[in-house]
Design a protein around this motif. Structure first.
Motif, short mmCIF file in Angstrom:
data_model
loop_
_atom_site.label_atom_id
_atom_site.label_comp_id
_atom_site.label_asym_id
_atom_site.label_seq_id
_atom_site.Cartn_x
_atom_site.Cartn_y
_atom_site.Cartn_z
N ARG A 30 -4.06 11.73 -7.95
CA ARG A 30 -4.91 11.55 -6.77
C ARG A 30 -4.19 12.00 -5.51
O ARG A 30 -2.96 12.08 -5.46
N GLY A 35 -5.37 5.72 4.71
CA GLY A 35 -5.32 4.33 4.22
C GLY A 35 -4.05 4.18 3.39
O GLY A 35 -4.08 4.00 2.17
N GLU A 36 -2.87 4.28 4.09
CA GLU A 36 -1.60 4.24 3.36
C GLU A 36 -0.91 2.90 3.51
O GLU A 36 -0.84 2.35 4.63
N HIS A 37 -0.43 2.37 2.39
CA HIS A 37 0.22 1.05 2.35
C HIS A 37 -0.72 -0.06 2.84
O HIS A 37 -0.28 -1.08 3.34
N ASP A 39 -3.28 -0.93 0.62
CA ASP A 39 -3.89 -1.53 -0.59
C ASP A 39 -3.32 -2.90 -0.93
O ASP A 39 -4.06 -3.85 -1.21
N TYR A 40 -1.98 -3.04 -0.83
CA TYR A 40 -1.40 -4.36 -1.16
C TYR A 40 -1.54 -5.34 0.00
O TYR A 40 -1.08 -6.48 -0.09
N THR A 172 3.43 -2.10 -6.79
CA THR A 172 2.40 -1.25 -6.18
C THR A 172 1.07 -1.98 -6.07
O THR A 172 0.79 -2.93 -6.80
N GLY A 173 0.22 -1.46 -5.17
CA GLY A 173 -1.14 -1.98 -5.03
C GLY A 173 -2.05 -1.36 -6.08
O GLY A 173 -1.58 -0.77 -7.06
N ILE A 174 -3.36 -1.44 -5.82
CA ILE A 174 -4.35 -1.05 -6.83
C ILE A 174 -4.89 0.36 -6.63
O ILE A 174 -5.58 0.90 -7.49
N MET A 175 -4.54 1.01 -5.51
CA MET A 175 -5.20 2.28 -5.18
C MET A 175 -5.11 3.34 -6.29
O MET A 175 -6.13 3.90 -6.69
N ASP A 176 -3.90 3.62 -6.76
CA ASP A 176 -3.71 4.78 -7.64
C ASP A 176 -4.48 4.61 -8.95
O ASP A 176 -5.14 5.53 -9.44
N TYR A 225 9.90 0.61 -0.88
CA TYR A 225 8.49 0.21 -1.03
C TYR A 225 8.36 -1.31 -1.05
O TYR A 225 7.57 -1.90 -0.32
N GLY A 334 0.50 9.20 0.15
CA GLY A 334 1.17 8.47 -0.94
C GLY A 334 2.20 7.48 -0.43
O GLY A 334 2.17 7.06 0.72
N GLY A 335 3.13 7.14 -1.29
CA GLY A 335 4.10 6.08 -0.96
C GLY A 335 5.05 6.45 0.16
O GLY A 335 5.48 5.61 0.93
C1 GLA Z 1 1.99 4.14 -3.87
C2 GLA Z 1 1.43 2.89 -4.53
C3 GLA Z 1 0.04 2.56 -4.00
C4 GLA Z 1 -0.01 2.56 -2.48
C5 GLA Z 1 0.65 3.82 -1.93
C6 GLA Z 1 0.77 3.80 -0.43
O1 GLA Z 1 1.23 5.25 -4.28
O2 GLA Z 1 1.36 3.05 -5.93
O3 GLA Z 1 -0.37 1.32 -4.51
O4 GLA Z 1 0.58 1.40 -1.96
O5 GLA Z 1 1.95 4.02 -2.46
O6 GLA Z 1 -0.48 3.81 0.17
#
Ligand code: GLA
Length: 384
Positions: A30, A35-37, A39-40, A172-176, A225, A334-335
């Motif tokens: 993806r 909308g970075e960081h 999700d958590y 990590t959060g749920i986005m990916d 992270y 991304g991260g």
């Molecule tokens: C990584 C994590 C995601 C998100 C992004 C930053 O990709 O896996 O959950 O936190 O960083 O937006």
């Protein structure tokens, strides 16, 4: 016509197992538009699934074992839901993602059937394009197809996130996982990371999404992270709310002086980024590329100055992109700490953009970037 990647997975399967696979599944990487960081922090993200993916060619086995050949690593791994051994070897990390998903699915009582498989992918690794989520969701899709159990994208995304959090150990959060599971062709998806409500929004007409890999990767990303995550949780605790999602900009501005300078910057990024992400979805719905581009630019500045997750290569890439004709906006994606930036570019300027950017970035950094345009694709699916 099967894609080159699908053909590679099928050929690898035949070479390894001496017969043809019966099922082929895929799951995409993806790119996050904005909308970075967030999700958590229970906030909002706006990613899209891309034309880089992981394919698994497989055939169910009757003894419960999973035997997988990776054509990218030229390695074989073997395990079963009842015989899962964690191996701390970074050269076999692809297998750990698969085992993590096996552990998570079996812990959730999904009826697992083993399989022989060959896996092949073309998502750049460690570039911020979610190669790991693509492996996880492709593995989950393979299990679901092999045992014919019900596929619910949201549920599978959660189980794969659990694999990443608990088996791999990255918070990590749920986005990916959500976008790899539920992506929609031609659309980015606004995800509410608290309710998991999804809203597909179309890409503005006449624009393309360009991904720009800086060719930089950073070590110790996991600790940086997790540190950002802890700082956000500290800020939420200060405001007495479950997550920064619950703090609006006005409340933040009234009380930001109570926070230490670092926590204040981290919170400001997340709170303003949530707002920008919702605005970006509105801009896309209205087909407003100019507004979307401006929000992407503001997001980059916020990540550079407040969240401090860019590096000089990413900053250079973004500045160069903004000087190009037809570029509406650009930001790191991304991260962070290396990897890719993303730009919104007028379609008629796309090939010139790639050409100029490749030579300008090379001249500025002595690094060779990889710059490509991608359509938005569907989430994880069965190919045949
Ligand atoms: C990584 C994590 C995601 C998100 C992004 C930053 O990709 O896996 O959950 O936190 O960083 O937006």
């Amino acid at each position: 016509m099967p894609s080159a990647l699908t053909t590679r997975a099928i050929e690898a399967y035949k070479a390894q197992f001496g017969e043809s696979p019966s099922i082929i599944v895929r799951a995409p990487g993806r790119v996050n538009l904005i909308g970075e960081h967030t999700d958590y922090n229970d906030g909002f993200v706006l990613p899209m699934a891309i034309e880089r993916e992981v394919v698994i060619a497989l055939k169910p086995r009757s003894d419960g074992y999973v035997v997988v050949y990776s054509s990218d690593y030229d390695q074989v791994t073997q395990f079963s839901p009842t015989e899962l051994l964690r191996i701390d070897d970074p050269t076999e990390i692809w297998a750990e993602y698969m085992k993590g998903v096996t552990w998570s699915l079996s812990d959730a009582n999904d009826p697992l059937v083993g399989w022989d498989g060959a896996i092949a992918g073309d998502v750049p690794i460690g570039a911020g394009l979610s190669s790991s989520a693509a492996i996880e969701l492709a593995t989950a899709r393979a299990f679901s197809a092999a045992a014919n159990f019900h596929w619910d994208g949201r549920v599978m995304a959660r189980l794969c996130q659990r694999a990443e959090n608990e088996w791999i150990g990255v918070k990590t959060g749920i986005m990916d996982q959500m976008i790899s599971a539920t992506g929609k062709a031609g659309h980015a998806v606004l995800i509410d990371c608290r309710s998991l409500e999804l809203r597909p929004v179309p890409l503005p007409e006449g624009t393309v999404i360009a991904i720009m890999d800086t060719a930089t990767r950073r070590e110790l990303v996991t600790s940086a992270y997790n540190e950002r995550r802890a700082q956000c949780e500290a800020a939420a605790a200060h405001f007495g709310v479950p997550a920064l999602r619950d703090v609006d900009i006005r409340t933040f501005e009234a009380r930001e002086h109570e926070l230490s300078p670092v926590i204040r910057r981290r919170a400001r990024h997340v709170i303003t980024e949530n707002d920008r992400t919702l605005q970006a979805a509105e801009a896309m719905t209205a087909g407003d590329a100019v507004r979307l581009g401006k929000l992407m630019n503001a997001s980059h500045v916020s990540m550079r100055d407040d969240f401090e997750i860019t590096n000089s290569a990413l900053n250079t890439m973004v500045s160069l992109a903004l000087e190009q004709p037809g570029c509406y906006g650009a930001r790191m994606t991304g991260g962070g700490f290396g990897g890719c930036a993303v730009a919104l570019v007028a379609q008629e300027h796309a090939s010139g953009f790639i050409e100029n950017m490749t030579s300008l970035y090379k001249a500025a950094t002595s690094l060779t970037p990889s710059i490509f345009v991608t359509n938005a694709t569907e989430g994880a699916s069965i190919i045949t």
